[in-house]
Design a protein around this motif. Sequence first.
Motif, short mmCIF file in Angstrom:
data_model
loop_
_atom_site.label_atom_id
_atom_site.label_comp_id
_atom_site.label_asym_id
_atom_site.label_seq_id
_atom_site.Cartn_x
_atom_site.Cartn_y
_atom_site.Cartn_z
N ALA A 331 0.82 -1.21 0.00
CA ALA A 331 0.00 0.00 0.00
C ALA A 331 0.85 1.26 0.00
O ALA A 331 0.53 2.25 -0.67
CB ALA A 331 -0.94 0.00 1.21
N ASP A 332 1.95 1.26 0.76
CA ASP A 332 2.81 2.45 0.83
C ASP A 332 3.45 2.74 -0.52
O ASP A 332 3.54 3.90 -0.94
CB ASP A 332 3.89 2.26 1.89
N GLU A 333 3.90 1.69 -1.18
CA GLU A 333 4.52 1.88 -2.50
C GLU A 333 3.49 2.35 -3.52
O GLU A 333 3.79 3.20 -4.37
CB GLU A 333 5.17 0.57 -2.97
N LEU A 334 2.28 1.82 -3.45
CA LEU A 334 1.22 2.25 -4.36
C LEU A 334 0.85 3.71 -4.12
O LEU A 334 0.56 4.45 -5.07
CB LEU A 334 0.01 1.35 -4.17
N ALA A 335 0.92 4.15 -2.88
CA ALA A 335 0.59 5.54 -2.54
C ALA A 335 1.61 6.52 -3.11
O ALA A 335 1.32 7.72 -3.23
CB ALA A 335 0.51 5.70 -1.03
N LYS A 336 2.79 6.02 -3.49
CA LYS A 336 3.80 6.89 -4.08
C LYS A 336 3.34 7.46 -5.43
O LYS A 336 3.89 8.45 -5.91
CB LYS A 336 5.11 6.13 -4.30
N VAL A 337 2.34 6.83 -6.04
CA VAL A 337 1.84 7.33 -7.33
C VAL A 337 1.35 8.77 -7.18
O VAL A 337 1.70 9.64 -7.99
CB VAL A 337 0.71 6.42 -7.87
N GLU A 338 0.55 9.04 -6.17
CA GLU A 338 0.04 10.39 -6.00
C GLU A 338 1.17 11.37 -5.68
O GLU A 338 1.16 12.51 -6.16
CB GLU A 338 -1.02 10.42 -4.90
N HIS A 339 2.15 10.93 -4.91
CA HIS A 339 3.32 11.78 -4.64
C HIS A 339 4.05 12.12 -5.93
O HIS A 339 4.44 13.28 -6.15
CB HIS A 339 4.25 11.06 -3.66
N LEU A 340 4.22 11.14 -6.80
CA LEU A 340 4.90 11.38 -8.08
C LEU A 340 4.12 12.36 -8.93
O LEU A 340 4.70 13.26 -9.57
CB LEU A 340 5.11 10.07 -8.83
N LEU A 341 2.80 12.21 -8.97
CA LEU A 341 1.99 13.13 -9.76
C LEU A 341 2.12 14.56 -9.24
O LEU A 341 2.02 15.52 -10.01
CB LEU A 341 0.52 12.69 -9.73
N ARG A 342 2.36 14.70 -7.95
CA ARG A 342 2.48 16.03 -7.38
C ARG A 342 3.84 16.67 -7.71
O ARG A 342 3.91 17.85 -8.05
CB ARG A 342 2.29 15.98 -5.85
N ILE A 343 4.92 15.91 -7.61
CA ILE A 343 6.25 16.49 -7.80
C ILE A 343 6.72 16.42 -9.25
O ILE A 343 7.66 17.12 -9.64
CB ILE A 343 7.30 15.84 -6.89
N GLY A 344 6.09 15.56 -10.06
CA GLY A 344 6.48 15.44 -11.46
C GLY A 344 7.22 14.16 -11.74
O GLY A 344 8.02 13.68 -10.93
N ALA A 345 6.96 13.58 -12.91
CA ALA A 345 7.70 12.41 -13.37
C ALA A 345 9.12 12.82 -13.75
O ALA A 345 9.45 14.00 -13.86
CB ALA A 345 6.99 11.77 -14.56
#
Length: 403
Positions: A331-345
């Motif tokens: 779950a923690d690794e999956l939640a990184k998706v939203e973090h990535l969308l916020r800071i940029g790919a």
Amino acid sequence: MEIPFTSSDRASLGVEWELQLIDMASRELTSGAVEILADICPEGADEHPKAKHELFQSTIEIITGVCGDVAEARADLSESLHTVTEAAARRGLGVLCAGTHPITSWATQDISPKPRYQQLVEQLQWLARRLQIFGVHVHVGIRSPHKAIPIVNALTSYLPHFLALSASSPYWVGHDTGLASSRSKVFETLPTAGLPYQLSGWDHFESFMETLISAQTVDSVREVWWDVRPHPDFGTVELRICDGSPTLDEVAMIAALAQCLVHRLDHQLDRGYTLPNPQSWVVRENKWRAARFGLDAEIILDDRGTTVPLRESILDLTDDLAPIGRRLGCADELAKVEHLLRIGASYQRQRAIAEANDGDLTKVVDGLLDEMKTGLIVPSDQRPADVPHPRFATSDLAGDALA
């Protein structure tokens, strides 16, 4: 032609990560794999079990064993990364990853001495010589070959999601390509690479492979380099669409997304569902949109041409998969998706660094070297100014201006 399939534990995981070797003085790709792999090879062994040659001597691929969850895969990769990084540092070399190297020309690179790669270059010539590209491949275990093709077909709907999240190759030989992922376009020029054919089932796959092998197009399924493919020897479905990830955080995020998605599709087959099989022209267009516009793409949903912002689709997907992520322990690794969308790919972060340094792409290399050490933490002054909060993202493609 019968192709044996080695059944795997459901949702078992394996990850492959292609690393670049960098001359710390010039910031260029440089040979070193032969010496490093000889250095770290266990005594009495012919090769390291989890670090391998790739096409160029400036590349080392690290691989996991068969893992039960993302945390295990991450720990496995971390240990191999440390081993390779330490051996590289002893030779004055750095280690990073991105889908392409921002400045180095493929024409300057030495081919690995392994006969397989020498034969590949002899067969494919210029197409192989310019394959200075780097990816992350994720294997997810399934128990039956009869599930493989329906899952592969269904996964083609999600190729733009994986490609946009991992896109890290805006530069090619010192120039901004205008793409989020130039790697994906370089790789698909190979005759057996790119999008998979839409096959009806395992028997159709066996017939397809029999034709290719009989015609001496390939020697084995290993030479069918589709963006997503069945891997009979490992008993997996393998996602190969992703650009190389600059951080272990991003590798783990991609692995979690892949594991949860394949697990869901596998269970849907068990319940008697017919998995979606999108039209090939929709799949092709969506891949192009993700390669061109990255996270700012709008993807096609149906034959009527209905579109949706890819950011929105990615968030909906991760929300849907969240319960599976909790059950699988990622779950923690999956939640990184939203973090990535916020800071940029990565492609956005690289362009932000270039813009902040008057287009100096050696600074982009420095940024990638730093990210390999620090993980997915981006200073606020280097975040792409056009990246909105993912829940309020627009689809105006504002972030696609060339650096």
